[in-house]
Design a protein around this motif. Structure first.
Motif, PDB file in Angstrom:
ATOM      1  N   LYS A  55       0.301  -1.406  -0.172  1.00 18.82           N
ATOM      2  CA  LYS A  55       0.335  -0.332   0.172  1.00 18.82           C
ATOM      3  C   LYS A  55       0.969   1.300  -0.349  1.00 18.82           C
ATOM      4  O   LYS A  55       0.380   2.370  -1.074  1.00 18.82           O
ATOM      5  N   GLY A  56       2.400   1.627   0.265  1.00 19.31           N
ATOM      6  CA  GLY A  56       2.671   2.912   0.586  1.00 19.31           C
ATOM      7  C   GLY A  56       3.240   2.757  -0.603  1.00 19.31           C
ATOM      8  O   GLY A  56       4.293   4.446   0.070  1.00 19.31           O
ATOM      9  N   LEU A  57       3.202   2.021  -1.473  1.00 19.09           N
ATOM     10  CA  LEU A  57       4.043   2.074  -2.610  1.00 19.09           C
ATOM     11  C   LEU A  57       3.183   2.018  -4.110  1.00 19.09           C
ATOM     12  O   LEU A  57       3.444   2.692  -5.352  1.00 19.09           O
ATOM     13  N   CYS A  58       1.986   2.945  -3.294  1.00 21.22           N
ATOM     14  CA  CYS A  58       0.791   2.929  -4.464  1.00 21.22           C
ATOM     15  C   CYS A  58       0.497   4.527  -3.993  1.00 21.22           C
ATOM     16  O   CYS A  58       0.149   5.213  -3.055  1.00 21.22           O
ATOM     17  N   CYS A  59       0.848   5.715  -5.667  1.00 18.46           N
ATOM     18  CA  CYS A  59       0.519   6.465  -5.109  1.00 18.46           C
ATOM     19  C   CYS A  59      -0.937   7.040  -5.740  1.00 18.46           C
ATOM     20  O   CYS A  59      -1.272   6.334  -7.253  1.00 18.46           O
ATOM     21  N   LEU A  60      -1.589   7.585  -5.217  1.00 19.14           N
ATOM     22  CA  LEU A  60      -2.908   8.323  -6.048  1.00 19.14           C
ATOM     23  C   LEU A  60      -3.003   9.483  -6.748  1.00 19.14           C
ATOM     24  O   LEU A  60      -2.899  10.572  -5.921  1.00 19.14           O
ATOM     25  N   GLU A  61      -3.087   9.570  -8.142  1.00 16.61           N
ATOM     26  CA  GLU A  61      -3.747  11.002  -8.409  1.00 16.61           C
ATOM     27  C   GLU A  61      -1.803  11.609  -8.381  1.00 16.61           C
ATOM     28  O   GLU A  61      -2.439  13.089  -8.048  1.00 16.61           O
ATOM     29  N   LYS A  62      -1.048  11.277  -8.256  1.00 17.48           N
ATOM     30  CA  LYS A  62      -0.054  12.269  -8.018  1.00 17.48           C
ATOM     31  C   LYS A  62      -0.001  13.176  -9.147  1.00 17.48           C
ATOM     32  O   LYS A  62       0.179  12.619 -10.216  1.00 17.48           O
ATOM     33  N   ARG A  63       0.261  14.237  -8.896  1.00 18.79           N
ATOM     34  CA  ARG A  63       0.469  15.804  -9.882  1.00 18.79           C
ATOM     35  C   ARG A  63       1.398  15.380 -10.671  1.00 18.79           C
ATOM     36  O   ARG A  63       2.981  15.466  -9.688  1.00 18.79           O
ATOM     37  N   ILE A  64       2.316  15.042 -11.997  1.00 21.72           N
ATOM     38  CA  ILE A  64       3.395  15.587 -12.633  1.00 21.72           C
ATOM     39  C   ILE A  64       3.459  16.776 -13.212  1.00 21.72           C
ATOM     40  O   ILE A  64       1.912  16.751 -14.145  1.00 21.72           O
ATOM     41  N   TYR A  65       3.962  17.156 -14.013  1.00 23.27           N
ATOM     42  CA  TYR A  65       4.445  18.185 -14.730  1.00 23.27           C
ATOM     43  C   TYR A  65       5.506  17.703 -16.045  1.00 23.27           C
ATOM     44  O   TYR A  65       6.581  17.260 -16.214  1.00 23.27           O
ATOM     45  N   SER A  66       4.241  18.469 -17.068  1.00 24.83           N
ATOM     46  CA  SER A  66       5.191  17.860 -18.661  1.00 24.83           C
ATOM     47  C   SER A  66       5.016  18.893 -19.151  1.00 24.83           C
ATOM     48  O   SER A  66       4.122  18.792 -19.955  1.00 24.83           O
ATOM     49  N   GLY A  67       5.598  19.758 -19.074  1.00 24.30           N
ATOM     50  CA  GLY A  67       6.449  20.713 -20.162  1.00 24.30           C
ATOM     51  C   GLY A  67       5.514  22.051 -19.982  1.00 24.30           C
ATOM     52  O   GLY A  67       5.897  22.984 -18.806  1.00 24.30           O
ATOM     53  N   THR A  68       4.085  22.474 -20.645  1.00 22.17           N
ATOM     54  CA  THR A  68       3.506  22.957 -20.349  1.00 22.17           C
ATOM     55  C   THR A  68       2.165  22.493 -19.448  1.00 22.17           C
ATOM     56  O   THR A  68       1.359  24.080 -18.834  1.00 22.17           O
ATOM     57  N   ARG A  69       2.032  21.221 -19.141  1.00 22.79           N
ATOM     58  CA  ARG A  69       0.996  20.950 -18.081  1.00 22.79           C
ATOM     59  C   ARG A  69       0.903  19.730 -16.896  1.00 22.79           C
ATOM     60  O   ARG A  69       2.354  19.545 -17.322  1.00 22.79           O
ATOM     61  N   TYR A  70       0.000  20.239 -15.962  1.00 21.51           N
ATOM     62  CA  TYR A  70       0.014  18.851 -15.141  1.00 21.51           C
ATOM     63  C   TYR A  70      -0.742  17.795 -16.101  1.00 21.51           C
ATOM     64  O   TYR A  70      -1.923  18.051 -15.641  1.00 21.51           O
ATOM     65  N   TYR A  71      -0.363  16.914 -15.114  1.00 21.23           N
ATOM     66  CA  TYR A  71      -1.293  15.233 -15.256  1.00 21.23           C
ATOM     67  C   TYR A  71      -1.708  14.567 -13.779  1.00 21.23           C
ATOM     68  O   TYR A  71      -0.587  14.810 -12.785  1.00 21.23           O
ATOM     69  N   ARG A  72      -2.410  14.098 -13.664  1.00 20.67           N
ATOM     70  CA  ARG A  72      -2.582  13.352 -12.470  1.00 20.67           C
ATOM     71  C   ARG A  72      -2.929  12.038 -12.666  1.00 20.67           C
ATOM     72  O   ARG A  72      -4.546  11.308 -13.287  1.00 20.67           O
ATOM     73  N   PRO A  73      -2.019  11.103 -12.739  1.00 16.73           N
ATOM     74  CA  PRO A  73      -2.055   9.047 -13.062  1.00 16.73           C
ATOM     75  C   PRO A  73      -3.179   9.365 -12.179  1.00 16.73           C
ATOM     76  O   PRO A  73      -3.563   9.692 -11.580  1.00 16.73           O
ATOM     77  N   ASP A  74      -4.009   8.189 -12.603  1.00 14.21           N
ATOM     78  CA  ASP A  74      -5.097   7.530 -11.526  1.00 14.21           C
ATOM     79  C   ASP A  74      -3.867   6.484 -10.424  1.00 14.21           C
ATOM     80  O   ASP A  74      -4.017   7.105  -9.256  1.00 14.21           O
TER      81      ASP A  74
END
Length: 153
Positions: A55-74
């Motif tokens: 469980k401690g190695l699962c990240c949910l909707e962590k914000r990542i930055y891609s040049g011009t915008r942010y994404y939130r993988p599930d």
């Protein structure tokens, strides 16, 4: 909620006014129960309780930055050093999984550089593994266990 092809589990919900919330298995807080959240919680349960992801190695909707915008993988699954190994994109059960869905997941991978990509709508699940010798992702017919995922490094 709709039946999925993932194992059922003993989830907790609560109603606030006219909305239903589900207890998030990782964040330990109630989140709005949408069809996508239904799939995410079932996939999390499957990954943690059937494939042994901590469980401690699962990240949910962590914000990542891609040049011009942010994404939130599930879901991002990491190794014990916090390095991303798999990215999971969850869609509602009534959403078809298309090349566009894979493209969205590939966009996350440009920042994360993972070994596995997984897209699911709770009914269908598609997984790809990075093949260094081919320098591309290749479809695989299973969702790797934690042990298999960590061995791919």
């Amino acid at each position: 909620m709709m039946s999925l092809t993932l194992p059922s589990f003993d989830y907790k919900t609560k109603r606030v006014l006219d909305k239903i919330y589900i207890l998030d298995l990782v964040r330990k807080k109630y989140v709005l129960l949408t069809p996508e959240e239904w799939v995410r919680q079932h996939m999390l349960h499957y990954l943690m309780h059937h494939l042994s992801y901590p469980k401690g190695l699962c990240c949910l909707e962590k914000r990542i930055y891609s040049g011009t915008r942010y994404y939130r993988p599930d879901i991002i699954l990491c190794d014990k050093f916090g390095v991303a190994k798999m990215v999971v994109e969850c869609k509602a059960p009534y959403i078809a999984l298309t090349n566009q869905t894979l493209g969205q997941t590939m966009q996350y991978n440009r920042q994360l550089t993972v070994d596995y990509l997984l897209v699911t709508n709770g009914i269908n699940h598609f997984c790809w593994q990075w093949r260094e010798t081919l320098r591309q992702f290749q479809a695989i017919s299973y969702i790797p266990s934690y042990q298999t995922c960590m061995a791919a490094s």
